[in-house]
Design a protein around this motif. Structure first.
Motif, PDB file in Angstrom:
ATOM      1  N   PRO A 139       9.308  -2.496   0.004  1.00 24.47           N
ATOM      2  CA  PRO A 139       8.017  -2.138   0.597  1.00 24.47           C
ATOM      3  C   PRO A 139       7.934  -0.643   0.905  1.00 24.47           C
ATOM      4  O   PRO A 139       8.929  -0.002   1.238  1.00 24.47           O
ATOM      5  CB  PRO A 139       7.968  -2.976   1.875  1.00 24.47           C
ATOM      6  N   ILE A 140       6.739  -0.117   0.784  1.00 22.95           N
ATOM      7  CA  ILE A 140       6.476   1.298   1.052  1.00 22.95           C
ATOM      8  C   ILE A 140       5.417   1.385   2.141  1.00 22.95           C
ATOM      9  O   ILE A 140       4.336   0.791   2.021  1.00 22.95           O
ATOM     10  CB  ILE A 140       5.986   2.024  -0.212  1.00 22.95           C
ATOM     11  N   THR A 141       5.723   2.093   3.203  1.00 20.94           N
ATOM     12  CA  THR A 141       4.759   2.281   4.289  1.00 20.94           C
ATOM     13  C   THR A 141       3.869   3.478   3.960  1.00 20.94           C
ATOM     14  O   THR A 141       4.353   4.609   3.878  1.00 20.94           O
ATOM     15  CB  THR A 141       5.477   2.527   5.619  1.00 20.94           C
ATOM     16  N   PRO A 142       2.563   3.276   3.746  1.00 22.95           N
ATOM     17  CA  PRO A 142       1.715   4.384   3.299  1.00 22.95           C
ATOM     18  C   PRO A 142       1.312   5.368   4.387  1.00 22.95           C
ATOM     19  O   PRO A 142       0.994   6.510   4.101  1.00 22.95           O
ATOM     20  CB  PRO A 142       0.484   3.671   2.734  1.00 22.95           C
ATOM     21  N   GLU A 250       2.396   2.078  -4.395  1.00 21.60           N
ATOM     22  CA  GLU A 250       2.047   1.346  -3.173  1.00 21.60           C
ATOM     23  C   GLU A 250       0.670   0.722  -3.287  1.00 21.60           C
ATOM     24  O   GLU A 250       0.464  -0.432  -2.887  1.00 21.60           O
ATOM     25  CB  GLU A 250       2.105   2.292  -1.980  1.00 21.60           C
ATOM     26  N   ARG A 253       0.734  -2.337  -5.685  1.00 27.21           N
ATOM     27  CA  ARG A 253       1.343  -3.507  -5.049  1.00 27.21           C
ATOM     28  C   ARG A 253       0.402  -4.143  -4.029  1.00 27.21           C
ATOM     29  O   ARG A 253       0.328  -5.379  -3.929  1.00 27.21           O
ATOM     30  CB  ARG A 253       2.650  -3.098  -4.365  1.00 27.21           C
ATOM     31  N   TYR A 254      -0.319  -3.326  -3.299  1.00 28.08           N
ATOM     32  CA  TYR A 254      -1.250  -3.863  -2.299  1.00 28.08           C
ATOM     33  C   TYR A 254      -2.352  -4.672  -2.965  1.00 28.08           C
ATOM     34  O   TYR A 254      -2.675  -5.785  -2.535  1.00 28.08           O
ATOM     35  CB  TYR A 254      -1.847  -2.717  -1.485  1.00 28.08           C
TER      36      TYR A 254
END
Length: 273
Positions: A139-142, A250, A253-254
């Motif tokens: 996961p990547i926190t934007p 990101e 994926r969202y």
């Protein structure tokens, strides 16, 4: 049954958290960020050869890179390597031998070799970790909102960052929220500009007093600036490109996780000819 379901959910959450910790892709805090992405190890080694510390900073190992960068400045100044290079390029080999300090030069050689070898090794290893993180879909926190700053993934123009870096090294990295790298480059560039007296030399050049410009300029410090400006422009451009890629990953994926139906088939194009 409800307790069993809750237990299975906790196990899945724990597995997911362990996966996030084990194979991270990016880390954002309120004033800087760092992330894995594919790099050319030979390019990283080349920057370390040009100036020890640059390769490590570009790899994301900023503490080690800053240490090597400061050490190179000190050893280069003590050994008078830049002055020796200047005399060698102008054919004054006797003066080059006189100005060069062999003791400090012998200290410089292992530092340079270590910097090139270690930065190449780091680039290879970090490439492996980047591939593993992509395969694990870490996961990547934007966006991260902090008390003193905000860091967010957004589309950036790489040429704008490069232009700011050419104006003064470090400004382009501020545009990328790379505060640690920007601090290194700003402190180094401002210090070298002042110590080399390049601004008064530019003033004398502007009014046509070239002789006074040559006299006032400190070549030992001035010869550090081309490498510093070149690296700052290249690294800020590369950083903007990689941030754009991270933003797209990101976002894709969202949209996939929240809007794409599981029965959706991804279209593909066939190669013709």
């Amino acid at each position: 049954m409800g307790r069993i379901a809750l237990g299975l959910r906790d196990v899945l959450l724990n597995q997911q958290q362990n996966q996030i910790i084990r194979r991270p892709k990016a880390a954002l805090i309120s004033f800087t960020h760092n992330h894995f992405h594919l790099r050319n190890p030979w390019v990283i080694a080349l920057w370390s050869l040009i100036f020890p510390g640059f390769g490590h900073i570009s790899c994301g190992s900023k503490l080690k890179g800053g240490f090597l960068f400061a050490g190179e400045l000190l050893i280069n100044y003590k050994a008078h390597i830049n002055m020796a290079l200047l005399f060698s390029f102008t054919g004054k080999f006797d003066q080059a031998k006189e100005v060069l300090d062999p003791q400090w030069l012998l200290i410089y050689c292992p530092v340079l070799i270590l910097s090139v070898w270690d930065s190449y090794r780091l680039a290879v290893e970090y490439n492996k970790l980047s591939v593993l993180a992509d395969r694990a879909a870490s996961p990547i926190t934007p966006t991260v909102v902090g008390a003193i700053s905000i860091d967010t993934l957004e589309k950036r123009n790489p040429w704008v960052s490069a232009a700011w870096s050419m104006l003064l090294p470090g400004l382009g990295h501020i545009c990328q929220s790379q505060i640690a790298t920007a601090t290194y480059l700003l402190v180094a560039s401002i210090s070298i500009i002042i110590l080399s007296h390049v601004l008064p030399a530019i003033g004398y050049t502007a009014i046509g007093d070239f002789q006074q410009a040559k006299v006032i300029l400190d070549w030992q410090w001035f010869l550090n600036l081309p490498s510093l400006y070149g690296f700052a422009a290249w690294d800020s451009y590369r950083e903007a490109v990689e941030i754009n890629k991270l933003f797209e990953i990101e976002q894709a994926r969202y949209f996939k996780n929240n809007f794409q139906q599981y029965v959706f088939k991804i279209p593909f194009q066939t190669m013709e000819g």
